[in-house]
Scaffold this active site. Structure first.
Site, short mmCIF file in Angstrom:
data_model
loop_
_atom_site.label_atom_id
_atom_site.label_comp_id
_atom_site.label_asym_id
_atom_site.label_seq_id
_atom_site.Cartn_x
_atom_site.Cartn_y
_atom_site.Cartn_z
N ARG A 1 56.83 22.21 4.77
CA ARG A 1 56.51 23.01 3.59
C ARG A 1 57.25 24.35 3.60
O ARG A 1 57.60 24.87 2.54
CB ARG A 1 55.01 23.23 3.48
CG ARG A 1 54.32 21.96 3.05
CD ARG A 1 52.86 22.13 2.83
NE ARG A 1 52.38 20.99 2.05
CZ ARG A 1 51.11 20.65 1.92
NH1 ARG A 1 50.18 21.37 2.50
NH2 ARG A 1 50.77 19.61 1.19
N LYS B 1 39.89 6.77 0.22
CA LYS B 1 38.86 6.96 -0.80
C LYS B 1 39.24 6.48 -2.19
O LYS B 1 40.12 7.03 -2.84
CB LYS B 1 38.47 8.44 -0.87
CG LYS B 1 37.61 8.86 0.28
CD LYS B 1 36.92 10.18 0.00
CE LYS B 1 35.50 9.99 -0.50
NZ LYS B 1 34.88 11.26 -0.88
N GLY C 1 49.21 13.43 1.59
CA GLY C 1 49.38 14.06 2.90
C GLY C 1 49.48 13.06 4.04
O GLY C 1 50.42 13.09 4.84
N GLY D 1 46.83 15.58 -3.96
CA GLY D 1 46.03 15.59 -5.18
C GLY D 1 46.85 15.90 -6.41
O GLY D 1 46.67 15.29 -7.47
P1 ADP Z 1 46.80 10.30 1.46
O1 ADP Z 1 46.50 11.54 2.27
O2 ADP Z 1 48.16 9.76 1.75
O3 ADP Z 1 46.51 10.47 0.02
P2 ADP Z 1 44.20 9.23 2.03
O4 ADP Z 1 43.77 10.58 2.44
O5 ADP Z 1 43.62 8.63 0.81
O6 ADP Z 1 45.81 9.16 1.95
O7 ADP Z 1 43.91 8.19 3.17
C1 ADP Z 1 44.39 8.36 4.48
C2 ADP Z 1 43.37 7.91 5.46
O8 ADP Z 1 42.99 6.56 5.20
C3 ADP Z 1 43.89 7.95 6.87
O9 ADP Z 1 43.10 8.84 7.62
C4 ADP Z 1 43.70 6.51 7.34
O10 ADP Z 1 43.26 6.43 8.68
C5 ADP Z 1 42.65 5.99 6.42
N1 ADP Z 1 42.65 4.53 6.34
C6 ADP Z 1 43.67 3.71 6.06
N2 ADP Z 1 43.31 2.43 6.15
C7 ADP Z 1 42.00 2.42 6.53
C8 ADP Z 1 41.03 1.40 6.80
N3 ADP Z 1 41.36 0.11 6.72
N4 ADP Z 1 39.79 1.78 7.16
C9 ADP Z 1 39.47 3.09 7.24
N5 ADP Z 1 40.32 4.09 7.00
C10 ADP Z 1 41.57 3.77 6.64
MG MG Z 2 44.65 12.41 2.91
#
Ligand code: ADP
Ligand code: MG
Length: 401
Positions: A39, A206, A358, A381
């Site tokens: 960043r 989520k 992230g 986000g």
């Molecule tokens: P990003 O930050 O890329 O938007 P998220 O925050 O939505 O992604 O999700 C990332 C998290 O999802 C990571 O901490 C990862 O460990 C978790 N994750 C991925 N697959 C699974 C799973 N099958 N069960 C539980 N957690 C998961």
């Molecule tokens: Mg995340």
């Protein structure tokens, strides 16, 4: 939102001006050490432009959340200032305040082509959340410290805070910085006219955070691949046994609706690696379809049949958007699905590929696939809301040309 209508840094007269620059220095810090300088590096083009043009660069950012006095030591921008000075190869005037006489005097004394950084804007959240709630007095005050305002913080553009919207609404002139402009251009390509076939990949933890983007992608994309923890709510909606896997019970009905309406578009994993805990060294593979995840285990990664399926869906794609890892990549045993998908994207010829989020970005960086993408978004986000077609307040507040 028509990006061409917003002022950019190139539309500004910078020489001799006090230029307020909102950047995103919300870097990961562990034991006082910055663990990713991405960043900081991303902010350099805008800062350098202001300095080269002979502006006075007054730079600021949030860093984490500040809820109590004690957070201040851990959330000081000081380590970032050292790193920035290092990157710029020049001295920085650092003011450990977010307002007041000390800051005002330091700005008054600035010469053209100098740079000053002031403290974490969220220190102001200790005053009734003044920063995060966009307290009008605070935005006005910060605006009074400069002549023009450049917003280069894409990561917070989906929030109306005093340090972006507040300042922009109270200053004579405002514009997008280079990073913000680059993000808007890259993501606009996907929102407005993605070249087909357009394949979206959504994963991570989520559903509730991403349900908006899933529904708009189901409208726009030719295929939507769903992996990661997200997939289990859909799997459960299909009646499969998901063991202890992540699930959002209150989204099952919605998942059913989507599965009905978009049954030809949604691609779900057909097998999984599961385990009783994240630390488990054993991957229990479940190559069965319909899916059965053993009692007491959680699905933590996609497995080989899903990988093959996802690869074949990606074949020939001309636009790829990815948000959310395919498994729990923090644990080396459950990174294979994410790695395989990244690798497949790296092999696509003349596809326009964008990754945001992230954890997704950190995962592909750690796996060495940074170069696989046409654009890596610095916003989690913010990129999701942009892709949903929402107007981001931080961008909206910037003046039109
Ligand atoms: P990003 O930050 O890329 O938007 P998220 O925050 O939505 O992604 O999700 C990332 C998290 O999802 C990571 O901490 C990862 O460990 C978790 N994750 C991925 N697959 C699974 C799973 N099958 N069960 C539980 N957690 C998961
Ligand atoms: Mg995340």
């Amino acid at each position: 939102m028509h990006l061409t209508s917003k002022k950019t840094i190139d539309d500004l007269q910078l020489k001799g001006k006090k230029v307020l620059i909102r950047v995103d220095f919300n870097v990961p810090i562990k034991d006082g050490k910055i663990t990713s300088v991405k960043r900081i590096v991303s902010s350099l083009p805008t800062i350098n432009k202001v300095l080269e043009e002979g502006g006075k660069a007054i730079v600021f950012s949030h860093l984490g959340r500040v809820k109590e006095e004690a957070d201040k030591t851990k959330k000081s921008l000081k380590p970032v200032v050292y790193e920035l000075a290092n990157q710029l190869g020049r001295n920085i005037i650092y003011v450990d305040q977010t307002r007041g006489a000390k800051l005002e005097h330091a700005i008054e004394k600035m010469q053209d082509g100098e740079i000053l950084v002031f403290e974490n804007t969220r220190f102001e959240d200790l005053n009734n959340k003044a920063e995060s709630k966009n307290d009008p007095e605070l935005g006005k005050y910060w605006a009074s410290l400069g002549d023009v305002f450049i917003n280069d913080a894409f990561g917070t553009a989906h929030r109306a805070h005093a340090s972006n919207v507040g300042i922009a609404s109270n200053i004579a002139e405002s514009a997008m910085g280079y990073l913000l402009e680059k993000e808007v251009k890259a993501l606009s390509k996907i929102v407005h006219n993605p070249i087909k076939p357009f394949v979206a990949i959504i994963g991570g933890a989520k559903i509730s955070d991403k349900i908006g983007v899933v529904s708009s992608l189901l409208e726009k994309a030719d295929k939507v691949i769903i992996g990661g923890g997200m997939a289990y709510t859909f799997n459960k909606a299909l009646g499969f046994n998901i063991g202890n896997s992540l699930v959002e019970e209150d989204k099952i009905e919605l998942a059913k609706e989507y599965l009905e309406k978009y049954k030809d578009k949604i691609i779900l994993p057909v097998d999984h690696a599961s385990a009783t805990s994240f630390e488990d060294q054993e991957r229990i593979l479940n190559p069965s379809h319909p899916l059965q995840i053993p009692e007491n285990t959680m699905g933590l990664d996609i497995d080989q049949y899903s990988i093959e399926l996802f690869k074949s869906e990606l074949e020939g794609a001309k636009t790829v958007l990815w948000n959310g890892p395919m498994g729990v990549t923090e644990f080396s045993n459950f990174k294979y699905g994410t790695e395989a998908v990244a690798k497949e994207i790296s092999k696509l010829e003349d596809a326009y590929s964008v990754i945001g989020g992230g954890d997704s970005v950190a995962a592909v960086e750690n796996l060495g696939f940074e170069d696989a993408f046409s654009h890596i978004s610095t916003g989690g986000g913010a990129s999701i809301e942009f892709l949903e077609g929402k107007e981001l307040p931080g961008i909206k507040a910037i003046q039109d040309k």
